[in-house]
Design a protein around this motif. Structure first.
Motif, PDB file in Angstrom:
ATOM      1  N   ASN A 248       4.238  38.616  12.959  1.00 42.56           N
ATOM      2  CA  ASN A 248       4.025  37.167  12.918  1.00 42.56           C
ATOM      3  C   ASN A 248       3.653  36.688  11.519  1.00 42.56           C
ATOM      4  O   ASN A 248       4.051  35.591  11.104  1.00 42.56           O
ATOM      5  N   GLU A 251       6.695  36.020   9.452  1.00 47.47           N
ATOM      6  CA  GLU A 251       7.355  34.789   9.889  1.00 47.47           C
ATOM      7  C   GLU A 251       6.621  33.554   9.380  1.00 47.47           C
ATOM      8  O   GLU A 251       7.236  32.548   9.024  1.00 47.47           O
ATOM      9  N   TYR A 332      10.856  40.418  16.259  1.00 49.19           N
ATOM     10  CA  TYR A 332      10.290  39.240  16.940  1.00 49.19           C
ATOM     11  C   TYR A 332       9.005  39.666  17.608  1.00 49.19           C
ATOM     12  O   TYR A 332       8.925  40.748  18.178  1.00 49.19           O
ATOM     13  N   PRO A 335       3.848  34.925  20.123  1.00 42.63           N
ATOM     14  CA  PRO A 335       2.998  34.117  19.263  1.00 42.63           C
ATOM     15  C   PRO A 335       1.503  34.383  19.493  1.00 42.63           C
ATOM     16  O   PRO A 335       1.092  34.743  20.584  1.00 42.63           O
TER      17      PRO A 335
END
Length: 337
Positions: A248, A251, A332, A335
């Protein structure tokens, strides 16, 4: 009244079960050090230098966990394990986490008493051959002798590939990857097969790496990631969210050099990530600044990749599928919210 009592009893039983199972984090904190199972020396993933300092993509996962718990990435004991012994070491409690280029499969997930905590590297099996053989495709390997490491998914994959393409082959199996690559170099077999990332790493150990080539075919899916034992959901959460924090962070543009500045952001998403809003860290049994601790120690996933196996390393492996999902890859993470 009876219904209330039953509900209360169920809640107590639930908390009791969670308390009984959630022991690993406490054990690690009380011990003062994380015990991490790694390879016996795979450049880019887990390998010691001549002074015994371990580096690699898998190593960074363990250092990230130690940083999240202790705010000190050095509080890790690295335990080198063969492919054969890695699961036993985890099952027996010799190690707290296994971070050793291990493929996530259904049979391993259901029969070994372990949980995979996510994917740290999307890989696939390939073939390494001598350029002198003038082989350009794995489909030209009919009747080849193939060196492979026992106790891995590679044995079954190579059998499936040759059978599926109606080709004959001879398998020559070895207890560890170093024995297999040495046998290949000495000419005992025509081909060395393993995960593509491992082929690049093992090629560096050859006397003349440039005389060998990795063939273009990728014959399997090999999602690699860290593992923990069944039965401790809290520890499972700590390990997987350490990995997810690194993914994360890339990203979100959080890096090892800007993490302190980014932690001051007023953006809602970053406030949750850095613990200035909410108590997500405490829900894991960690501190509010758990993500900042991890990124200060290891950098984000992209930084770890480039440093250990990517353009900034001797392996020079392209990101490929391991690019973020919004940049053409499939890396990926859920969140942080």
């Amino acid at each position: 009244m009876k219904r209330v009592s039953l509900v209360a009893a169920a809640v107590v039983a639930c908390f009791a079960a969670q308390s009984a199972g959630a022991q690993t984090l406490k054990t690690v904190k009380d011990r003062g050090i994380l015990s991490c199972g790694v390879s016996q020396g795979l450049p880019g993933f887990s390998a010691p230098d001549d002074k015994g300092n371990w580096t690699g993509l898998d190593v960074d996962v363990c250092r990230g966990i130690a940083a999240a718990i202790f705010d000190d990435p050095s509080k890790v004991k690295f335990v080198p394990l063969s492919a054969k012994d890695r699961f036993t070491a985890l099952q027996s409690g010799e190690i707290d986490v296994l971070s050793r280029n291990t493929t996530w499969t259904l049979s391993r997930d259901t029969s070994l008493g372990v949980n995979f905590a996510g994917v740290s590297y999307y890989d696939g099996q390939g073939f390494l051959v001598k350029k002198a053989l003038k082989v350009n495709s794995a489909l030209e390997l009919n009747s080849a002798s193939v060196c492979v490491q026992t106790g891995t998914t590679n044995e079954q994959n190579v059998a499936d590939y040759f059978k599926g393409n109606n080709m004959k082959y001879e398998v020559i199996a070895f207890a560890n990857a170093d024995e297999a690559i040495k046998a290949y170099e000495s000419g005992r077999c025509d081909v060395f097969t393993s995960d593509v990332s491992q082929l690049y790493a093992q090629r560096l150990k050859l006397a003349t790496p440039a005389d060998h080539v990795v063939l273009p075919e990728v014959i399997s899916k090999e999602p690699l990631g860290p593992l923990v034992r069944h039965g401790d959901d809290q520890w499972f959460d700590v390990v997987k969210w350490t990995l997810f924090a690194m993914i994360n962070a890339e990203e979100l543009g959080v890096t090892q050099s800007n993490v302190a500045e980014m932690a001051k952001s007023d953006k809602p998403e970053l406030r949750r990530v850095f613990g200035t809003d909410g108590n997500l860290g405490e829900q894991l049994g960690l501190t509010k600044d758990w993500v900042a601790r991890i990124i200060k120690a290891t950098g984000n996933y992209g930084e770890s990749f480039e440093r250990n196996v990517g353009a900034g390393s001797k392996l020079e492996i392209a990101r490929g599928l391991n690019k973020p999902w919004n940049k053409g890859g499939i890396m990926y993470a859920p969140p942080i919210r």
